[in-house]
Design an enzyme around this catalytic site. Structure first.
Site, PDB file in Angstrom:
ATOM      1  N   VAL A  16       0.818  -1.209   0.205  1.00  0.00           N
ATOM      2  CA  VAL A  16       0.258   0.000   0.137  1.00  0.00           C
ATOM      3  C   VAL A  16       0.871   2.016  -0.409  1.00  0.00           C
ATOM      4  O   VAL A  16       0.950   1.664  -0.716  1.00  0.00           O
ATOM      5  CB  VAL A  16      -0.934  -0.331   1.170  1.00  0.00           C
ATOM      6  CG1 VAL A  16      -1.733   1.240   1.487  1.00  0.00           C
ATOM      7  CG2 VAL A  16      -1.830  -1.640   0.865  1.00  0.00           C
ATOM      8  N   TYR A  68      11.854   8.737  12.383  1.00  0.00           N
ATOM      9  CA  TYR A  68      11.023   9.427  12.677  1.00  0.00           C
ATOM     10  C   TYR A  68      11.618  11.052  12.735  1.00  0.00           C
ATOM     11  O   TYR A  68      10.221  12.137  12.674  1.00  0.00           O
ATOM     12  CB  TYR A  68      10.503   9.066  13.700  1.00  0.00           C
ATOM     13  CG  TYR A  68       9.579   7.555  13.763  1.00  0.00           C
ATOM     14  CD1 TYR A  68       9.276   8.058  12.601  1.00  0.00           C
ATOM     15  CD2 TYR A  68      10.007   6.387  14.338  1.00  0.00           C
ATOM     16  CE1 TYR A  68       7.969   6.002  12.803  1.00  0.00           C
ATOM     17  CE2 TYR A  68       9.311   5.049  13.558  1.00  0.00           C
ATOM     18  CZ  TYR A  68       7.827   5.524  13.427  1.00  0.00           C
ATOM     19  OH  TYR A  68       8.035   4.126  12.636  1.00  0.00           O
ATOM     20  N   ARG A  91     -11.957  -8.208  12.979  1.00  0.00           N
ATOM     21  CA  ARG A  91     -11.396  -7.060  12.945  1.00  0.00           C
ATOM     22  C   ARG A  91     -11.147  -6.544  13.827  1.00  0.00           C
ATOM     23  O   ARG A  91     -10.018  -5.640  14.696  1.00  0.00           O
ATOM     24  CB  ARG A  91     -12.183  -6.038  12.433  1.00  0.00           C
ATOM     25  CG  ARG A  91     -12.606  -6.648  10.950  1.00  0.00           C
ATOM     26  CD  ARG A  91     -13.400  -5.643   9.921  1.00  0.00           C
ATOM     27  NE  ARG A  91     -12.926  -4.045  10.158  1.00  0.00           N
ATOM     28  CZ  ARG A  91     -12.857  -3.504   9.067  1.00  0.00           C
ATOM     29  NH1 ARG A  91     -12.248  -3.984   7.852  1.00  0.00           N
ATOM     30  NH2 ARG A  91     -13.050  -2.109   9.103  1.00  0.00           N
ATOM     31  N   ASN A 123      -5.633  -0.775   7.962  1.00  0.00           N
ATOM     32  CA  ASN A 123      -7.299  -1.390   8.287  1.00  0.00           C
ATOM     33  C   ASN A 123      -7.147  -1.683   9.358  1.00  0.00           C
ATOM     34  O   ASN A 123      -5.672  -2.054  10.528  1.00  0.00           O
ATOM     35  CB  ASN A 123      -7.376  -2.043   7.688  1.00  0.00           C
ATOM     36  CG  ASN A 123      -7.965  -2.072   6.088  1.00  0.00           C
ATOM     37  OD1 ASN A 123      -9.076  -1.152   5.898  1.00  0.00           O
ATOM     38  ND2 ASN A 123      -7.513  -2.841   5.598  1.00  0.00           N
ATOM     39  N   PRO A 124      -8.033  -1.735  10.621  1.00  0.00           N
ATOM     40  CA  PRO A 124      -9.212  -1.199  10.699  1.00  0.00           C
ATOM     41  C   PRO A 124      -9.306   0.813   9.877  1.00  0.00           C
ATOM     42  O   PRO A 124      -8.920   0.999  11.020  1.00  0.00           O
ATOM     43  CB  PRO A 124     -10.357  -1.281  11.320  1.00  0.00           C
ATOM     44  CG  PRO A 124      -9.812  -1.556  12.326  1.00  0.00           C
ATOM     45  CD  PRO A 124      -7.962  -2.324  11.944  1.00  0.00           C
ATOM     46  N   SER A 146      -8.363   6.941   4.638  1.00  0.00           N
ATOM     47  CA  SER A 146      -8.629   6.861   3.202  1.00  0.00           C
ATOM     48  C   SER A 146      -9.722   6.907   3.486  1.00  0.00           C
ATOM     49  O   SER A 146     -10.950   6.473   2.642  1.00  0.00           O
ATOM     50  CB  SER A 146      -7.596   5.973   3.070  1.00  0.00           C
ATOM     51  OG  SER A 146      -7.664   5.097   3.047  1.00  0.00           O
ATOM     52  N   ASP A 151     -13.529   1.569  -1.485  1.00  0.00           N
ATOM     53  CA  ASP A 151     -14.612   0.844  -1.902  1.00  0.00           C
ATOM     54  C   ASP A 151     -15.397   1.320  -2.779  1.00  0.00           C
ATOM     55  O   ASP A 151     -16.316   0.616  -3.433  1.00  0.00           O
ATOM     56  CB  ASP A 151     -15.744   0.674  -0.573  1.00  0.00           C
ATOM     57  CG  ASP A 151     -14.345   0.713   0.473  1.00  0.00           C
ATOM     58  OD1 ASP A 151     -14.610  -0.970   0.662  1.00  0.00           O
ATOM     59  OD2 ASP A 151     -13.995   1.167   1.731  1.00  0.00           O
ATOM     60  N   THR A 152     -16.017   2.996  -3.055  1.00  0.00           N
ATOM     61  CA  THR A 152     -16.409   3.892  -4.001  1.00  0.00           C
ATOM     62  C   THR A 152     -15.465   3.420  -5.552  1.00  0.00           C
ATOM     63  O   THR A 152     -16.563   3.269  -6.027  1.00  0.00           O
ATOM     64  CB  THR A 152     -16.091   5.512  -2.934  1.00  0.00           C
ATOM     65  OG1 THR A 152     -16.698   5.261  -2.257  1.00  0.00           O
ATOM     66  CG2 THR A 152     -16.920   6.359  -4.270  1.00  0.00           C
ATOM     67  N   ARG A 154     -14.334   1.146  -6.380  1.00  0.00           N
ATOM     68  CA  ARG A 154     -14.512  -0.348  -7.048  1.00  0.00           C
ATOM     69  C   ARG A 154     -15.677  -0.356  -7.333  1.00  0.00           C
ATOM     70  O   ARG A 154     -16.109  -1.133  -8.164  1.00  0.00           O
ATOM     71  CB  ARG A 154     -14.901  -1.082  -5.747  1.00  0.00           C
ATOM     72  CG  ARG A 154     -12.912  -1.315  -5.542  1.00  0.00           C
ATOM     73  CD  ARG A 154     -13.062  -2.686  -4.422  1.00  0.00           C
ATOM     74  NE  ARG A 154     -11.548  -2.847  -4.144  1.00  0.00           N
ATOM     75  CZ  ARG A 154     -10.836  -3.408  -2.466  1.00  0.00           C
ATOM     76  NH1 ARG A 154     -11.671  -3.495  -1.580  1.00  0.00           N
ATOM     77  NH2 ARG A 154      -9.922  -3.881  -2.831  1.00  0.00           N
ATOM     78  N   ARG A 156     -18.530   2.033  -8.646  1.00  0.00           N
ATOM     79  CA  ARG A 156     -18.246   2.700  -9.570  1.00  0.00           C
ATOM     80  C   ARG A 156     -17.459   2.013 -10.943  1.00  0.00           C
ATOM     81  O   ARG A 156     -17.624   2.161 -12.374  1.00  0.00           O
ATOM     82  CB  ARG A 156     -17.229   4.439  -9.461  1.00  0.00           C
ATOM     83  CG  ARG A 156     -17.706   5.193  -8.460  1.00  0.00           C
ATOM     84  CD  ARG A 156     -17.406   6.532  -8.801  1.00  0.00           C
ATOM     85  NE  ARG A 156     -18.095   7.600  -7.855  1.00  0.00           N
ATOM     86  CZ  ARG A 156     -17.164   9.125  -7.673  1.00  0.00           C
ATOM     87  NH1 ARG A 156     -15.814   8.627  -8.162  1.00  0.00           N
ATOM     88  NH2 ARG A 156     -18.146   9.270  -6.770  1.00  0.00           N
ATOM     89  N   HIS A 178     -14.694   1.846   6.796  1.00  0.00           N
ATOM     90  CA  HIS A 178     -14.639   0.554   5.607  1.00  0.00           C
ATOM     91  C   HIS A 178     -14.615  -0.564   6.382  1.00  0.00           C
ATOM     92  O   HIS A 178     -13.596  -0.940   6.522  1.00  0.00           O
ATOM     93  CB  HIS A 178     -13.120   0.990   5.469  1.00  0.00           C
ATOM     94  CG  HIS A 178     -12.934   0.268   4.563  1.00  0.00           C
ATOM     95  ND1 HIS A 178     -12.876  -0.026   3.040  1.00  0.00           N
ATOM     96  CD2 HIS A 178     -11.711  -0.853   4.663  1.00  0.00           C
ATOM     97  CE1 HIS A 178     -11.861  -1.144   2.272  1.00  0.00           C
ATOM     98  NE2 HIS A 178     -11.457  -1.312   3.512  1.00  0.00           N
TER      99      HIS A 178
END
Length: 207
Positions: A16, A68, A91, A123-124, A146, A151-152, A154, A156, A178
């Site tokens: 990611v 850091y 989760r 995640n989560p 995010s 999900d949006t 995917r 569309r 999510h």
């Protein structure tokens, strides 16, 4: 937050994180990118790969592996680090493991003097964003997740594929967390300016 340059600190150089880094490189999003990972050698290797791609990019970025302390003057700190969900793991259990990881990240970032925006993709994600807000003590407007953006995207694509239209002309959203509680408000979903529910009714009548 500095205004004379655009600096991003990326924490976590897994799949990611590096997808995010390559997107920034290709779109010339920032002037300076520092990669931070618990595995310093991995961060160094990824930084080398990105630097080797600069010759074929319109970007003129300074890319390097750091610590850091290098987040102190960053505009955005992107957190992609965390442990992956194991098969059959809830989760909630994943949350417990990643909460410990985040404490080891957020504390040294804030202690560095970081005064930018946190962007969370681990995640989560919605809960981890809340944990980042709590650990940092930042104004909530400076801690973003995010959320359901993936999900949006995917949704569309799948609607566009099903209805044979360009997904860029699909205006529909996944809302909520999510996770298991997310949902699609179909009454607000559109193809261009036409409601999807109307299209479904028409197809039903025609079939």
């Amino acid at each position: 937050m500095r205004t004379d340059k655009r600096k991003v600190a990326l924490i976590g150089t897994g799949m990611v994180g590096m997808s995010y880094a390559y997107s920034m490189l290709n779109q010339n999003i920032c002037d300076e990118l520092v990669l931070i990972d618990i595995n310093k050698k991995r961060a160094e290797g990824e930084a080398m790969d990105l630097n080797h791609g600069l010759a074929f990019s319109a970007s003129n970025m300074k890319i390097y592996a750091g610590e850091y302390k290098d987040t102190s003057d960053a505009d955005i700190a992107v957190i992609c680090a965390g442990v992956a969900q194991k098969p059959g793991e809830s989760r909630l259990n994943l949350l417990k493991r990643n909460a410990a990881v985040f404490k080891s990240i957020v504390d040294p970032v804030t202690e560095s003097g970081f005064n930018g925006i946190f962007l969370v993709a681990t995640n989560p994600v919605d809960i981890m964003t809340r944990i980042t807000y709590t650990l940092s003590g930042f104004n909530p407007r400076r801690v973003l997740g995010s959320g359901t953006a993936l999900d949006t995207a995917r949704l569309r694509y799948l609607l566009g594929e099903s209805l044979s239209v360009d997904p860029r002309n699909v205006h529909a959203y996944v809302m909520g967390e999510h996770g298991d509680s997310e949902f699609v408000p179909w009454s607000q979903a559109m193809i261009a300016t036409k409601p999807i529910l109307s299209l479904c009714e028409e197809q039903g009548e025609g079939g």
